[in-house]
Design an enzyme around this catalytic site. Structure first.
Site, PDB file in Angstrom:
ATOM      1  N   HIS A   1      -0.722  -0.178   8.001  1.00  0.00           N
ATOM      2  CA  HIS A   1      -0.514   0.905   8.979  1.00  0.00           C
ATOM      3  C   HIS A   1      -0.621   2.199   8.440  1.00  0.00           C
ATOM      4  O   HIS A   1      -0.334   2.516   7.462  1.00  0.00           O
ATOM      5  CB  HIS A   1       0.815   0.539   9.913  1.00  0.00           C
ATOM      6  CG  HIS A   1       2.041   0.915   8.884  1.00  0.00           C
ATOM      7  ND1 HIS A   1       2.832   1.781   8.800  1.00  0.00           N
ATOM      8  CD2 HIS A   1       2.374   0.162   7.603  1.00  0.00           C
ATOM      9  CE1 HIS A   1       4.089   1.855   7.864  1.00  0.00           C
ATOM     10  NE2 HIS A   1       3.589   0.737   7.009  1.00  0.00           N
TER      11      HIS A   1
ATOM     12  N   ASP B   1       7.647  -2.693   7.047  1.00  0.00           N
ATOM     13  CA  ASP B   1       8.146  -1.440   8.012  1.00  0.00           C
ATOM     14  C   ASP B   1       8.651  -1.683   9.285  1.00  0.00           C
ATOM     15  O   ASP B   1       8.002  -2.687   9.928  1.00  0.00           O
ATOM     16  CB  ASP B   1       7.001  -0.611   7.938  1.00  0.00           C
ATOM     17  CG  ASP B   1       7.233   0.904   8.757  1.00  0.00           C
ATOM     18  OD1 ASP B   1       7.928   0.888   9.894  1.00  0.00           O
ATOM     19  OD2 ASP B   1       6.936   1.644   8.024  1.00  0.00           O
TER      20      ASP B   1
HETATM   21 CO    CO Z   1       4.069   0.340   5.243  1.00  0.00          CO
END
Ligand code: CO
Length: 214
Positions: free
Chosen positions: A98, A44
């Site tokens: 996360h 990400d």
């Molecule tokens: Co992620």
């Protein structure tokens, strides 16, 4: 304007600033790296490894995968772990998940993405194994956040069971695995309170099945 112009200009500015602020910095790094940490995080774009822990180039060895998954048959990931442990002799492996992870969300909702569904199958299995706890949480957001955390715990265990880590512990090499989770909404890392520094501790994490409150 070439789409890369801005990046290349930024890079020139950054390199100049680093040279000014840290004289000799690049010279010291050109022949060797000696990071103390291996970071395994999600791909990400909102979770840039070095930046969120304030470490400079040379201080963090990094591997990022979709949903920060560590799969024993993933030669790339296991090679990274082996190199970090055997050659660089890192002392800590950090698995960082996360909140708001798209991969975890897709697995939770059974969204159809495409090829990545095969990869995210590992998260679906984790969700199924923890179904009772997740269902008890009620609202979707709470379940989603919890699955993001549980996914980190699972990956800590997966790292612990890889051959390079098992070997390191067998020969008495100092190596600790940690589980962290990052909030993309506030930029803060939370320690999930799981530590594995030996084969016994891994068994204990599996037995407990969940981290201590972070
Ligand atoms: Co992620």
């Amino acid at each position: 304007m070439d789409p890369l112009d801005r990046l290349l200009a930024n890079n020139r500015e950054w390199a100049a600033r680093m040279k000014k602020e840290h004289p000799g910095f690049f010279d010291a790094l050109k022949d060797q790296q000696s990071p103390e940490y291996l970071w395994i995080g999600c791909s990400d774009s909102r979770v840039p490894a070095n930046e969120i822990v304030g470490l400079l180039p040379g201080e963090l060895f990094v591997h990022r995968t979709v949903a920060n998954l560590v799969v024993p048959s993933d030669l790339n990931c296991v090679s990274v772990i082996q190199f970090a442990v055997d050659v660089l002799r890192v002392k800590h492996i950090i698995v960082c998940g996360h909140y708001g992870c798209s991969g975890v969300r897709a697995a939770l909702r059974e969204d159809e993405i495409g090829v990545a569904d095969n990869w995210l199958m590992h998260v679906r299995h984790t969700r199924d194994r923890h179904e009772a706890e997740l269902d008890g949480l009620g609202p979707d957001d709470a379940r989603f956040r919890r699955l993001c955390e549980i996914n980190v715990v699972e990956q800590v265990q997966n790292v612990a069971h890889t051959t390079p880590v098992q070997h390191a512990w067998r020969v008495g090499q100092e190596l600790t695995i940690h589980g962290l989770i990052y909030g993309v909404e506030d930029g803060l890392l939370k320690d999930l309170g799981i530590r594995a520094a030996s084969r016994t501790e891994v068994t204990e994490i599996r037995r407990r099945g969940k981290p201590e409150p972070g």
